[in-house]
Design an enzyme around this catalytic site. Structure first.
Site, PDB file in Angstrom:
ATOM      1  N   ASP A  99       0.875  -1.180   0.000  1.00 48.45           N
ATOM      2  CA  ASP A  99       0.000   0.000   0.000  1.00 48.45           C
ATOM      3  C   ASP A  99       0.913   1.231   0.000  1.00 48.45           C
ATOM      4  OD1 ASP A  99      -3.259   0.077   1.416  1.00 48.45           O
ATOM      5  OD2 ASP A  99      -2.255   1.726   0.363  1.00 48.45           O
ATOM      6  N   ASP A 207      -2.748   4.903  -2.494  1.00 50.47           N
ATOM      7  CA  ASP A 207      -3.768   5.526  -1.651  1.00 50.47           C
ATOM      8  C   ASP A 207      -4.095   6.949  -2.121  1.00 50.47           C
ATOM      9  OD1 ASP A 207      -5.162   5.241   1.023  1.00 50.47           O
ATOM     10  OD2 ASP A 207      -4.084   7.106   1.370  1.00 50.47           O
ATOM     11  N   GLU A 270      -6.039   4.214  -6.101  1.00 53.01           N
ATOM     12  CA  GLU A 270      -7.307   4.447  -5.412  1.00 53.01           C
ATOM     13  C   GLU A 270      -7.692   5.890  -5.677  1.00 53.01           C
ATOM     14  OE1 GLU A 270      -7.539   5.611  -1.495  1.00 53.01           O
ATOM     15  OE2 GLU A 270      -9.439   4.646  -1.041  1.00 53.01           O
ATOM     16  N   HIS A 343     -11.338  -2.091   3.479  1.00 55.57           N
ATOM     17  CA  HIS A 343     -11.268  -1.702   4.890  1.00 55.57           C
ATOM     18  C   HIS A 343     -11.994  -0.391   5.171  1.00 55.57           C
ATOM     19  CE1 HIS A 343      -8.192   0.450   2.805  1.00 55.57           C
ATOM     20  NE2 HIS A 343      -8.052   1.242   3.838  1.00 55.57           N
ATOM     21  N   ASP A 344     -12.509   0.249   4.090  1.00 54.59           N
ATOM     22  CA  ASP A 344     -13.231   1.520   4.258  1.00 54.59           C
ATOM     23  C   ASP A 344     -14.727   1.362   4.048  1.00 54.59           C
ATOM     24  OD1 ASP A 344     -10.673   3.325   2.403  1.00 54.59           O
ATOM     25  OD2 ASP A 344     -10.836   2.948   4.563  1.00 54.59           O
TER      26      ASP A 344
HETATM   27  O1  TEU Z   1      -9.239   6.192   1.681  1.00 52.88           O
HETATM   28  C1  TEU Z   1      -9.585   7.263   0.822  1.00 52.88           C
HETATM   29  C2  TEU Z   1     -10.911   7.749   1.123  1.00 52.88           C
HETATM   30  O2  TEU Z   1     -11.381   8.663   0.518  1.00 52.88           O
HETATM   31  C3  TEU Z   1     -11.642   7.076   2.223  1.00 52.88           C
HETATM   32  O3  TEU Z   1     -11.366   7.848   3.376  1.00 52.88           O
HETATM   33  C4  TEU Z   1     -13.077   7.015   1.909  1.00 52.88           C
HETATM   34  O4  TEU Z   1     -13.442   8.108   1.132  1.00 52.88           O
HETATM   35  C5  TEU Z   1     -13.860   7.069   3.172  1.00 52.88           C
HETATM   36  O5  TEU Z   1     -13.227   6.290   4.120  1.00 52.88           O
HETATM   37  C6  TEU Z   1     -15.236   6.564   2.876  1.00 52.88           C
HETATM   38  O6  TEU Z   1     -16.092   7.598   3.161  1.00 52.88           O
HETATM   39  C7  TEU Z   1      -7.849   5.951   1.789  1.00 52.88           C
HETATM   40  C8  TEU Z   1      -7.661   4.744   2.694  1.00 52.88           C
HETATM   41  O7  TEU Z   1      -8.262   3.608   2.075  1.00 52.88           O
HETATM   42  C9  TEU Z   1      -8.314   5.075   4.008  1.00 52.88           C
HETATM   43  O8  TEU Z   1      -8.303   3.952   4.887  1.00 52.88           O
HETATM   44  C10 TEU Z   1      -7.561   6.232   4.638  1.00 52.88           C
HETATM   45  O9  TEU Z   1      -8.247   6.619   5.816  1.00 52.88           O
HETATM   46  C11 TEU Z   1      -7.487   7.428   3.679  1.00 52.88           C
HETATM   47  O10 TEU Z   1      -7.193   7.091   2.332  1.00 52.88           O
HETATM   48  C12 TEU Z   1      -6.362   8.360   4.127  1.00 52.88           C
HETATM   49  O11 TEU Z   1      -5.119   7.708   3.924  1.00 52.88           O
END
Ligand code: TEU
Length: 570
Positions: A99, A207, A270, A343-344
């Site tokens: 990542d 990310d 992403e 994970h989000d």
């Molecule tokens: O996530 C990008 C992101 O935009 C997410 O925060 C998503 O929009 C939100 O969680 C859903 O509403 C990436 C990673 O996957 C996330 O875990 C991190 O918190 C974020 O970037 C910051 O690094």
């Protein structure tokens, strides 16, 4: 590229290490735990493992706040253990993707400590430092250089008392944004990436990589965004989503890191807010930027007017319109990624399926069939292959995720009703995806011998890997069949996609065609039996895969509750 790239027939499995498996009893998953369960992944048949961050981090955002890009956080293990894991992944014929979190670092990264140490430090310009808004004093409400709202609530600017200047953080205040306008920053990132590739890793998940180019004016100013209802802040996304130099930066990265290396590598960007048109440019192999992107349209379809934590039911026709556009838009150039969970995101069987005891397995396998039979590279998130559910959260004290905790605080401060806020967090909070993977029915589901950092779902006595591995009717077994299908039937990976029944609110149907082989995919995304008209000539066609035991009903267009079938003819 003349022949299709290897990753067009691959399936990727995402490991979120802190919740995957704990090998030293501290209640937090680690590299040893991943090593101990590699056979689970090999048994599933996945080709690539994407490892969420394991670098040194204060863990403010569970490792997406990195304080050293070239080491392993002691909570997860050591670099030597990482090398052992990498070798074990390769020994099983799989690849390992790291990542890459380079839109921001931790505020405890040495780069930031130097940058904040003085206004004339050589690294000052490695981050976004700005004075208070014209004519306002540091710390005065509204003095932030722009009105942007953070993904984690509140402003995106944090005052540094020592210098009286603010630094930008699109996410938490402990995640300062790197200034990619500075070529020294880009060079340092490229060097770090090459260090990992030289170590043998096989690529990166990048990310929020479409946020690294900000729309900054020649005088260094950044534009305000339109007001965000219910907050004193504005929406700055027009200035940082796919900014003016994003293609330049990604192509430069490609040339500095990936060009000249053999084609075994895979990159996925992403990209919250990316459009199909953008994605055609990002993933066109001739432009040498990234191989594929994670887009966010389908995981925004159930967001209500109040955003993510104001959810509403998904309308199947909205999903078809969105996925249909992405399939058509990347049919002749570029490549799709395919995902429900990560994970989000909340667990798809609870979000778009029916996680009741009666329909959990059937709806999970229906949704998996729908996704995996599309054209693109599927991503399976840990526990999705087991049909794991959202967690039954009851009060705010059970949540851990900074996004949820900050939203709860901001919403209540703005006068929202706590039960309404909790209902939104329960449905959509990221902690739902972060409860420990359920390996067996013992206490803590075999995740740890200690106390898990986040409680295990009480349903682990029924829902766990041990109970599924040898059950041909399990969600695990169905995922294994779907992955095998992608490896064995060329039409699954490379067939042309044609949407059927675009206006039907219950059935999601489409065909895939490659040469003289045609697949018909029928998914009843509902708990009610249904009959639909399908194109002529499918009666009596071979059943390649189904999720309901026993012969399908009378007509090929008749579908039982949550039934998914893949028919083949040639
Ligand atoms: O996530 C990008 C992101 O935009 C997410 O925060 C998503 O929009 C939100 O969680 C859903 O509403 C990436 C990673 O996957 C996330 O875990 C991190 O918190 C974020 O970037 C910051 O690094």
């Amino acid at each position: 590229r003349t022949d299709p790239a290897w990753w067009t027939t691959a399936v990727v499995y995402q490991v979120y290490p802190r919740s995957f498996a704990d090998s030293d009893g501290d209640g937090i998953g680690d590299l040893g735990g991943v090593l101990q369960h590699l056979d689970h992944l090999a048994d599933l048949g996945v080709d690539v493992v994407w490892l969420s961050p394991v670098y040194p981090s204060p863990q403010d955002d569970n490792g997406y706040d990195i304080s050293d890009y070239q080491d392993i956080d002691p909570v997860f293990g050591t670099l030597e253990q990482f090398d052992e894991l990498l070798a074990a992944v390769h020994a099983r014929g799989m690849k390992l993707v790291m990542d890459l979190v380079v839109n921001h670092t931790s505020d405890e990264h040495p780069w930031f400590l130097e940058s904040r140490s003085s206004t004339d430090n050589p690294k000052r310009d490695w981050y976004w430092w700005r004075p208070p808004r014209e004519g306002m004093a540091p710390g005065q409400p509204g003095a932030e250089p722009t009105n942007w709202h953070s993904f984690f609530s509140g402003p995106t600017w944090e005052l540094d008392e020592a210098s009286g200047e603010y630094y930008l953080h699109l996410f938490s205040r402990k995640q300062p944004d790197l200034n990619w306008e500075n070529p020294e920053v880009r060079r340092a990132v490229h060097e770090m990436m090459n260090w990992w590739l030289d170590r043998g890793v096989d690529g990166f998940r990048m990310d929020v990589v479409n946020m690294v180019s900000k729309d900054v004016a020649a005088d260094g100013s950044l534009p305000d965004g339109p007001p965000l209802p219910g907050t004193p802040w504005g929406d700055g996304s027009a200035a940082y989503i796919c900014g003016p130099r994003i293609h330049e930066f990604l192509h430069e990265m490609h040339e500095a890191v990936f060009a000249g290396r053999d084609a075994r590598l895979i990159t996925v960007g992403e990209m919250p807010g990316v459009t199909v048109e953008d994605a055609r440019l990002f993933t066109d192999p001739a432009r040498a930027e990234v191989d594929m992107v994670f887009q966010f349209e389908h995981v925004g379809l159930d967001h209500g007017p109040g955003g993510k934590f104001d959810p509403r039911p998904l309308r199947l026709t909205d999903l078809k319109a969105s996925f249909g556009r992405w399939q058509a838009g990347l049919a002749d150039v570029g490549w799709n990624s395919l995902y429900w969970d990560n994970h989000d995101q909340p667990r798809v069987v609870s979000r778009f399926g029916d996680d009741s005891p009666r329909w959990r397995v059937r709806s999970a396998t229906c949704l998996a069939t729908l996704l995996h039979l599309h054209r693109g590279t599927p991503y399976v998130y840990q526990g999705e292959e087991l049909g794991m559910r959202n967690f039954p959260f009851t009060h705010i004290g059970e949540f851990r995720d900074i996004e949820s905790l900050n939203h709860h605080a901001q919403a209540l401060a703005a006068g929202a009703d706590e039960e309404t806020v909790l209902a939104g967090l329960r449905a959509m909070g990221r902690d739902n995806a972060r409860t420990p993977v359920q390996w067996d029915g013992t206490e803590h589901a075999g995740f740890t011998t200690g106390t898990p950092w986040l409680p295990v779902n009480p349903d682990h006595r029924e829902v766990n890997a041990a109970a599924q591995r040898d059950d041909p009717g399990s969600v695990f077994a169905h995922h294994r069949r779907l992955i095998a299908l992608r490896h064995e039937v060329p039409a699954v990976a490379h067939g042309d996609f044609t949407m059927l029944l675009p206006d039907h609110e219950q059935v999601y149907a489409f065909t895939r065609t490659l040469g003289d082989v045609e697949l018909l995919v029928l998914c009843n995304v509902s708990g009610e039996p249904v009959a639909v008209d399908v194109p002529d000539g499918w009666a009596g066609s071979g059943l390649l895969l189904g999720n309901v035991p026993g012969d399908p009903p009378g007509g090929v267009g008749e579908l039982r509750a949550w039934e998914a079938r893949v028919h083949e003819r040639s």
